[in-house]
Design a protein around this motif. Structure first.
Motif, short mmCIF file in Angstrom:
data_model
loop_
_atom_site.label_atom_id
_atom_site.label_comp_id
_atom_site.label_asym_id
_atom_site.label_seq_id
_atom_site.Cartn_x
_atom_site.Cartn_y
_atom_site.Cartn_z
N MET A 1 -9.41 2.71 -3.63
CA MET A 1 -9.00 3.56 -2.51
C MET A 1 -9.92 4.78 -2.38
SD MET A 1 -4.84 3.46 -2.45
CE MET A 1 -4.67 4.14 -0.81
N ARG A 2 -10.57 5.14 -3.47
CA ARG A 2 -11.47 6.29 -3.55
C ARG A 2 -10.90 7.49 -2.81
NH1 ARG A 2 -15.80 2.47 -3.96
NH2 ARG A 2 -16.38 2.51 -6.15
N HIS A 3 -11.49 7.84 -1.69
CA HIS A 3 -11.07 9.05 -0.96
C HIS A 3 -10.11 8.76 0.18
CE1 HIS A 3 -13.97 11.23 -3.32
NE2 HIS A 3 -14.90 10.35 -2.98
N SER A 4 -9.62 7.54 0.27
CA SER A 4 -8.67 7.19 1.32
C SER A 4 -7.27 7.68 0.94
CB SER A 4 -8.61 5.67 1.51
OG SER A 4 -9.87 5.16 1.86
N VAL A 5 -6.60 8.31 1.88
CA VAL A 5 -5.23 8.75 1.61
C VAL A 5 -4.21 7.63 1.83
CG1 VAL A 5 -5.70 11.18 2.05
CG2 VAL A 5 -4.94 9.73 3.93
N LYS A 6 -4.63 6.59 2.56
CA LYS A 6 -3.78 5.43 2.78
C LYS A 6 -4.67 4.25 3.09
CE LYS A 6 -3.02 7.30 7.37
NZ LYS A 6 -2.05 7.84 8.29
N MET A 7 -4.14 3.06 2.79
CA MET A 7 -4.93 1.85 3.00
C MET A 7 -4.00 0.69 3.29
SD MET A 7 -7.79 0.18 0.46
CE MET A 7 -8.86 1.60 0.68
N ARG A 8 -4.41 -0.15 4.22
CA ARG A 8 -3.66 -1.36 4.52
C ARG A 8 -3.69 -2.30 3.34
NH1 ARG A 8 -6.67 -1.45 9.99
NH2 ARG A 8 -5.28 -0.12 11.22
N THR A 9 -2.61 -3.03 3.15
CA THR A 9 -2.49 -3.97 2.04
C THR A 9 -3.63 -4.98 2.03
OG1 THR A 9 -0.08 -3.71 2.01
CG2 THR A 9 -0.98 -5.67 0.94
N ALA B 1 -8.52 -6.95 -0.64
CA ALA B 1 -9.93 -7.33 -0.54
C ALA B 1 -10.79 -6.49 -1.48
CB ALA B 1 -10.41 -7.19 0.90
N ARG B 2 -10.51 -5.20 -1.54
CA ARG B 2 -11.29 -4.32 -2.42
C ARG B 2 -11.00 -4.60 -3.89
NH1 ARG B 2 -11.86 1.62 0.34
NH2 ARG B 2 -12.70 0.90 2.34
N LEU B 3 -9.74 -4.92 -4.21
CA LEU B 3 -9.42 -5.28 -5.60
C LEU B 3 -10.17 -6.54 -6.01
CD1 LEU B 3 -5.59 -4.54 -5.71
CD2 LEU B 3 -7.35 -3.42 -7.10
N GLU B 4 -10.24 -7.52 -5.11
CA GLU B 4 -10.97 -8.74 -5.42
C GLU B 4 -12.46 -8.47 -5.62
OE1 GLU B 4 -11.73 -13.28 -3.80
OE2 GLU B 4 -10.65 -11.88 -2.52
N ASN B 5 -13.02 -7.54 -4.84
CA ASN B 5 -14.42 -7.17 -5.03
C ASN B 5 -14.63 -6.48 -6.38
OD1 ASN B 5 -15.42 -8.21 -2.64
ND2 ASN B 5 -15.09 -6.32 -1.51
N LEU B 6 -13.62 -5.76 -6.83
CA LEU B 6 -13.69 -5.07 -8.11
C LEU B 6 -13.62 -6.07 -9.27
CD1 LEU B 6 -13.63 -2.28 -9.64
CD2 LEU B 6 -11.13 -2.53 -9.60
N GLU C 1 -12.70 -10.36 -9.75
CA GLU C 1 -12.35 -11.62 -9.10
C GLU C 1 -10.98 -12.16 -9.51
OE1 GLU C 1 -14.61 -14.80 -12.01
OE2 GLU C 1 -15.68 -14.04 -10.28
N ASP C 2 -10.42 -11.67 -10.63
CA ASP C 2 -9.09 -12.11 -11.04
C ASP C 2 -8.01 -11.75 -10.02
OD1 ASP C 2 -10.02 -13.30 -13.36
OD2 ASP C 2 -9.60 -11.55 -14.62
N TYR C 3 -8.29 -10.76 -9.18
CA TYR C 3 -7.34 -10.40 -8.12
C TYR C 3 -7.43 -11.35 -6.93
CZ TYR C 3 -6.50 -5.87 -10.42
OH TYR C 3 -6.15 -4.87 -11.31
N GLY C 4 -8.38 -12.27 -6.93
CA GLY C 4 -8.64 -13.13 -5.78
C GLY C 4 -7.49 -13.99 -5.32
N ASP C 5 -6.60 -14.37 -6.23
CA ASP C 5 -5.48 -15.23 -5.83
C ASP C 5 -4.20 -14.44 -5.55
OD1 ASP C 5 -5.01 -14.55 -8.47
OD2 ASP C 5 -4.33 -16.54 -9.07
N TRP C 6 -4.32 -13.12 -5.53
CA TRP C 6 -3.15 -12.28 -5.26
C TRP C 6 -2.88 -12.21 -3.76
CZ3 TRP C 6 -1.76 -7.58 -8.60
CH2 TRP C 6 -1.89 -7.90 -9.96
N ASP C 7 -1.58 -12.10 -3.42
CA ASP C 7 -1.19 -11.86 -2.03
C ASP C 7 -0.39 -10.56 -1.98
OD1 ASP C 7 1.32 -12.51 -3.11
OD2 ASP C 7 1.47 -14.41 -2.04
#
Length: 102
Positions: A29-37, A42-47, A49-55
């Motif tokens: 989220m870095r400097h974002s005060v809010k973020m869409r799920t 998508a950002r977690l998956e980029n961080l 790949e184990d997050y890739g199958d999460w919904d």
């Protein structure tokens, strides 16, 4: 990704969580005060790949289990109100001394 509880060492403290580290969410989220799920996922998956199958449902459950209490389930970004997270809700689940050490 293992379903075993893991221990994440942060400075001299230890946070126990099921499978998510709140700091992963705060990092993407870095400097974002809010973020869409969808963007957070998508950002977690980029961080990691184990997050890739999460919904959205799994993310919500893991964050809830990790102590994140959402003040709202919808965030308004660019005039669109969609499911998302506020940074302050994630920060509230992390001990203050850990946030100040970042």
């Amino acid at each position: 990704m293992s379903t075993e509880p893991r221990t994440v060492a942060v400075n001299v403290h230890v946070i126990k969580s099921l499978e998510i580290d709140e700091s992963d969410c705060l990092a993407v989220m870095r400097h974002s005060v809010k973020m869409r799920t969808v963007d957070l996922l998508a950002r977690l998956e980029n961080l990691d790949e184990d997050y890739g199958d999460w919904d959205a449902e799994r993310l919500a459950k893991e964050l809830d289990d990790a102590g994140v209490k959402r003040t709202t389930r919808q965030v308004d970004i660019g005039g669109k109100n969609l499911a998302g997270y506020r940074r302050e809700d994630l920060e509230a689940a992390v001990p203050a001394e850990l946030l100040s050490a970042r």
